[in-house]
Write a protein that holds these residues in place. Sequence first.
Motif, PDB file in Angstrom:
ATOM      1  N   ALA A   1       0.803  -1.332  -0.213  1.00  0.00           N
ATOM      2  CA  ALA A   1      -0.103  -0.124  -0.001  1.00  0.00           C
ATOM      3  C   ALA A   1       0.864   1.353  -0.032  1.00  0.00           C
ATOM      4  N   GLN A   2       1.932   1.275   0.349  1.00  0.00           N
ATOM      5  CA  GLN A   2       2.946   2.171   0.239  1.00  0.00           C
ATOM      6  C   GLN A   2       3.263   2.630  -1.304  1.00  0.00           C
ATOM      7  N   VAL A   3       2.774   1.935  -2.035  1.00  0.00           N
ATOM      8  CA  VAL A   3       2.939   2.668  -3.618  1.00  0.00           C
ATOM      9  C   VAL A   3       2.371   4.024  -3.671  1.00  0.00           C
ATOM     10  N   PHE A   4       1.425   4.251  -2.915  1.00  0.00           N
ATOM     11  CA  PHE A   4       0.672   5.515  -3.128  1.00  0.00           C
ATOM     12  C   PHE A   4       1.591   6.622  -2.723  1.00  0.00           C
ATOM     13  N   PHE A   5       2.785   6.439  -2.142  1.00  0.00           N
ATOM     14  CA  PHE A   5       3.820   7.531  -1.679  1.00  0.00           C
ATOM     15  C   PHE A   5       5.052   7.341  -2.398  1.00  0.00           C
ATOM     16  N   VAL A   6       5.068   6.802  -3.635  1.00  0.00           N
ATOM     17  CA  VAL A   6       6.101   7.027  -4.717  1.00  0.00           C
ATOM     18  C   VAL A   6       5.807   8.223  -5.427  1.00  0.00           C
ATOM     19  N   PRO A   7       6.626   9.199  -5.241  1.00  0.00           N
ATOM     20  CA  PRO A   7       6.485  10.777  -5.792  1.00  0.00           C
ATOM     21  C   PRO A   7       6.056  10.599  -7.225  1.00  0.00           C
ATOM     22  N   TYR A   8       5.409  11.721  -7.588  1.00  0.00           N
ATOM     23  CA  TYR A   8       4.897  11.795  -9.065  1.00  0.00           C
ATOM     24  C   TYR A   8       4.335  10.615  -9.704  1.00  0.00           C
ATOM     25  N   LEU A   9       3.666   9.557  -8.944  1.00  0.00           N
ATOM     26  CA  LEU A   9       3.162   8.561  -9.917  1.00  0.00           C
ATOM     27  C   LEU A   9       1.487   8.962 -10.089  1.00  0.00           C
ATOM     28  N   LEU A  10       0.860   9.803  -9.142  1.00  0.00           N
ATOM     29  CA  LEU A  10      -0.347   9.847  -9.406  1.00  0.00           C
ATOM     30  C   LEU A  10      -0.334  11.260 -10.200  1.00  0.00           C
ATOM     31  N   PRO A  11      -1.557  11.383 -11.069  1.00  0.00           N
ATOM     32  CA  PRO A  11      -1.685  12.460 -11.933  1.00  0.00           C
ATOM     33  C   PRO A  11      -2.313  13.581 -11.097  1.00  0.00           C
ATOM     34  N   GLN A  12      -1.943  15.048 -11.679  1.00  0.00           N
ATOM     35  CA  GLN A  12      -2.431  16.300 -11.013  1.00  0.00           C
ATOM     36  C   GLN A  12      -4.024  16.660 -11.836  1.00  0.00           C
ATOM     37  N   ASP A  13      -4.154  16.363 -12.794  1.00  0.00           N
ATOM     38  CA  ASP A  13      -5.505  16.613 -13.621  1.00  0.00           C
ATOM     39  C   ASP A  13      -6.553  15.617 -12.660  1.00  0.00           C
ATOM     40  N   PRO A  14      -7.640  16.282 -12.319  1.00  0.00           N
ATOM     41  CA  PRO A  14      -8.614  15.834 -11.385  1.00  0.00           C
ATOM     42  C   PRO A  14      -9.426  14.887 -12.244  1.00  0.00           C
ATOM     43  N   GLU A  15      -9.650  15.002 -13.497  1.00  0.00           N
ATOM     44  CA  GLU A  15     -10.485  14.023 -14.229  1.00  0.00           C
ATOM     45  C   GLU A  15      -9.575  12.668 -14.189  1.00  0.00           C
ATOM     46  N   GLU A  16      -8.316  12.684 -14.736  1.00  0.00           N
ATOM     47  CA  GLU A  16      -7.490  11.560 -14.610  1.00  0.00           C
ATOM     48  C   GLU A  16      -7.221  10.851 -13.418  1.00  0.00           C
ATOM     49  N   LEU A  17      -7.360  11.577 -12.346  1.00  0.00           N
ATOM     50  CA  LEU A  17      -7.201  11.194 -10.940  1.00  0.00           C
ATOM     51  C   LEU A  17      -8.464  10.367 -10.470  1.00  0.00           C
ATOM     52  N   ASN A  18      -9.680  11.030 -10.705  1.00  0.00           N
ATOM     53  CA  ASN A  18     -10.721  10.413 -10.346  1.00  0.00           C
ATOM     54  C   ASN A  18     -11.183   9.191 -11.183  1.00  0.00           C
ATOM     55  N   SER A  19     -10.728   9.262 -12.510  1.00  0.00           N
ATOM     56  CA  SER A  19     -10.905   7.975 -13.368  1.00  0.00           C
ATOM     57  C   SER A  19      -9.895   7.000 -12.787  1.00  0.00           C
ATOM     58  N   PHE A  20      -8.933   7.107 -12.379  1.00  0.00           N
ATOM     59  CA  PHE A  20      -7.836   6.264 -12.081  1.00  0.00           C
ATOM     60  C   PHE A  20      -8.623   5.386 -10.694  1.00  0.00           C
ATOM     61  N   PHE A  21      -9.044   6.104  -9.706  1.00  0.00           N
ATOM     62  CA  PHE A  21      -9.632   5.764  -8.483  1.00  0.00           C
ATOM     63  C   PHE A  21     -10.733   4.948  -8.781  1.00  0.00           C
ATOM     64  N   ARG A  22     -11.511   5.388  -9.924  1.00  0.00           N
ATOM     65  CA  ARG A  22     -12.737   4.535 -10.019  1.00  0.00           C
ATOM     66  C   ARG A  22     -12.553   3.237 -10.968  1.00  0.00           C
ATOM     67  N   ASN A  23     -11.614   3.240 -11.639  1.00  0.00           N
ATOM     68  CA  ASN A  23     -11.379   2.069 -12.752  1.00  0.00           C
ATOM     69  C   ASN A  23     -10.291   1.339 -12.459  1.00  0.00           C
ATOM     70  N   SER A  24      -9.478   1.605 -11.400  1.00  0.00           N
ATOM     71  CA  SER A  24      -8.090   0.939 -11.425  1.00  0.00           C
ATOM     72  C   SER A  24      -8.346  -0.392 -11.165  1.00  0.00           C
ATOM     73  N   VAL A  25      -7.784  -1.364 -11.852  1.00  0.00           N
ATOM     74  CA  VAL A  25      -7.488  -2.837 -11.339  1.00  0.00           C
ATOM     75  C   VAL A  25      -6.593  -2.968 -10.363  1.00  0.00           C
ATOM     76  N   ALA A  26      -5.707  -2.203 -10.180  1.00  0.00           N
ATOM     77  CA  ALA A  26      -4.829  -2.651  -9.104  1.00  0.00           C
ATOM     78  C   ALA A  26      -5.591  -2.391  -7.582  1.00  0.00           C
ATOM     79  N   ILE A  27      -6.616  -1.272  -7.603  1.00  0.00           N
ATOM     80  CA  ILE A  27      -7.381  -0.725  -6.446  1.00  0.00           C
ATOM     81  C   ILE A  27      -8.638  -1.725  -6.120  1.00  0.00           C
TER      82      ILE A  27
END
Length: 339
Positions: free
Chosen positions: A100-126
Amino acid sequence: MSSRNLFTAAAAGCALFAFGTQAAQADTWRYAFEEALDEVQGVFAQKFKEEIEANSDHEIQLFPYGTLGESADIMEQAQAGILQFVNQSPGFTGALIPEAQVFFVPYLLPQDPEELNSFFRNSVAINEMFPELYAEQGLELLTMYPEGEVAITTKAPMRSPEDLNEVKIRVMTNPLLVESYRAFGATPTPLPWGEVYGGLQTNLIQGQENPAFFIESTRMYEVTDHITFAGHNNFTTALMANKDFFDGLSEEDQELIRAATEAAFDHILDYQEGLTEASLDAIRAARPEVTITWLSEEERAPFEASAESVEATFIEMTGSRGQEILDQMKADLAAAAEG
């Protein structure tokens, strides 16, 4: 027994005593989280409670930060079944679930809100990989969601890694977050949240990181003078249920919980639109002398360069499972970027 364990045992005993008359009933569920009722996790929890109670005879009792102890305490209580639900950041569950520490790899997650929300909604990993890891710790992972871009607050201006040399930055008790700030050039200093304000007052630490809404609501701007957005992360959190509790529910109640989770997820993404800007406006109004800075791409570059070494450390910590998680997250992020 350590003082923290003594507190946990006492809190558990108090909870059992207070709710003992309801323990045999399936219709009263207890839900603890790491923030105040009017902060993001609290808003999510209130929507979840509203949905459960509007669509069933069940009752949800909410326990904001501090009412049942620190983050480690509420996790122990959730694993023990004293709490049915717990909302906690991977920053704290990283000790239980290193991946779960993967979320603390810097500059991994996008800054664009639409991309970010799409990732959290559809991520296979999550949605497919992480639930198995949480289940190994007696937890049913219901969802993960973002809370806002992380800013770093410091007493002196910060525009380069050199500016962080020997600066003690408070971090959660998370090995990879420690490594991230070490790579940034700072001196990472793990502290429980309850000690942060006082630590900044006494110069035990000189900085900390959090989303803007939390900096505003906890008045971190009173004890630091500079708020810097380096674009390095977005704070992630997760809602979990005690797995034995969840598995013992009827299919109808499981579906009720999943539907309430989805409604709260949608609600919290909508709630966060404009939240950072509103929080920064409140900070400016309360203390106009605080500086708020967004680093340029050029200024971010040396911080961003540290991501590779932090990724390598993550793989060293987690092995092949961590590599699989990281690879899948990158694929999920690429899919979110493509729309």
